[in-house]
Design an enzyme around this catalytic site. Structure first.
Site, mmCIF file in Angstrom:
data_model
loop_
_atom_site.group_PDB
_atom_site.id
_atom_site.type_symbol
_atom_site.label_atom_id
_atom_site.label_comp_id
_atom_site.label_asym_id
_atom_site.label_seq_id
_atom_site.Cartn_x
_atom_site.Cartn_y
_atom_site.Cartn_z
ATOM 1 N N ARG A 137 0.828 -1.209 0.000
ATOM 2 C CA ARG A 137 0.000 0.000 0.000
ATOM 3 C C ARG A 137 0.860 1.256 0.000
ATOM 4 O O ARG A 137 0.576 2.206 -0.725
ATOM 5 C CB ARG A 137 -0.961 0.010 1.190
ATOM 6 C CG ARG A 137 -2.040 -1.058 1.086
ATOM 7 C CD ARG A 137 -2.946 -1.052 2.288
ATOM 8 N NE ARG A 137 -2.166 -1.292 3.508
ATOM 9 C CZ ARG A 137 -2.544 -0.932 4.721
ATOM 10 N NH1 ARG A 137 -3.690 -0.309 4.912
ATOM 11 N NH2 ARG A 137 -1.792 -1.197 5.753
ATOM 12 N N ASN A 184 -6.144 -2.936 1.919
ATOM 13 C CA ASN A 184 -6.090 -4.374 2.142
ATOM 14 C C ASN A 184 -7.508 -4.924 2.174
ATOM 15 O O ASN A 184 -8.425 -4.261 2.664
ATOM 16 C CB ASN A 184 -5.410 -4.707 3.465
ATOM 17 C CG ASN A 184 -3.911 -4.505 3.423
ATOM 18 O OD1 ASN A 184 -3.303 -4.466 2.362
ATOM 19 N ND2 ASN A 184 -3.305 -4.370 4.584
#
Length: 88
Positions: free
Chosen positions: A18, A36
């Site tokens: 990320r 996520n």
């Protein structure tokens, strides 16, 4: 303009995916988010020109290639709802 939603599968959580997606987004004229998912995948939504989103996603795939087993991508019309690129 286009919107692309990509689910990345493999060893993609807990490896800086990320943060990498967020950092790389600053190098391109794109907006969207990365997060996520409960199934262990990472979902990335990106909006921009077809060329910029392709270049951005190619860069993510290259930088995280050792962690990605596969990805599933869908294209759609952009919504214009994003003002930057965020981690969610």
């Amino acid at each position: 303009m286009i919107r692309q939603t990509v689910h990345f599968f493999g060893d993609v959580q807990g490896v800086g995916f990320r943060y990498t997606a967020y950092t790389v987004a600053k190098q391109f004229t794109v907006t969207g988010y990365v997060r996520n998912c409960s199934d262990g995948s990472v979902k990335l939504v990106v909006e921009g020109t077809d060329r910029e989103t392709k270049r951005y996603l190619d860069s993510i795939r290259k930088k995280m290639s050792g962690h990605i087993d596969r990805d599933e991508m869908t294209k759609s019309s952009p919504t214009g709802e994003f003002f930057g690129f965020d981690i969610r």
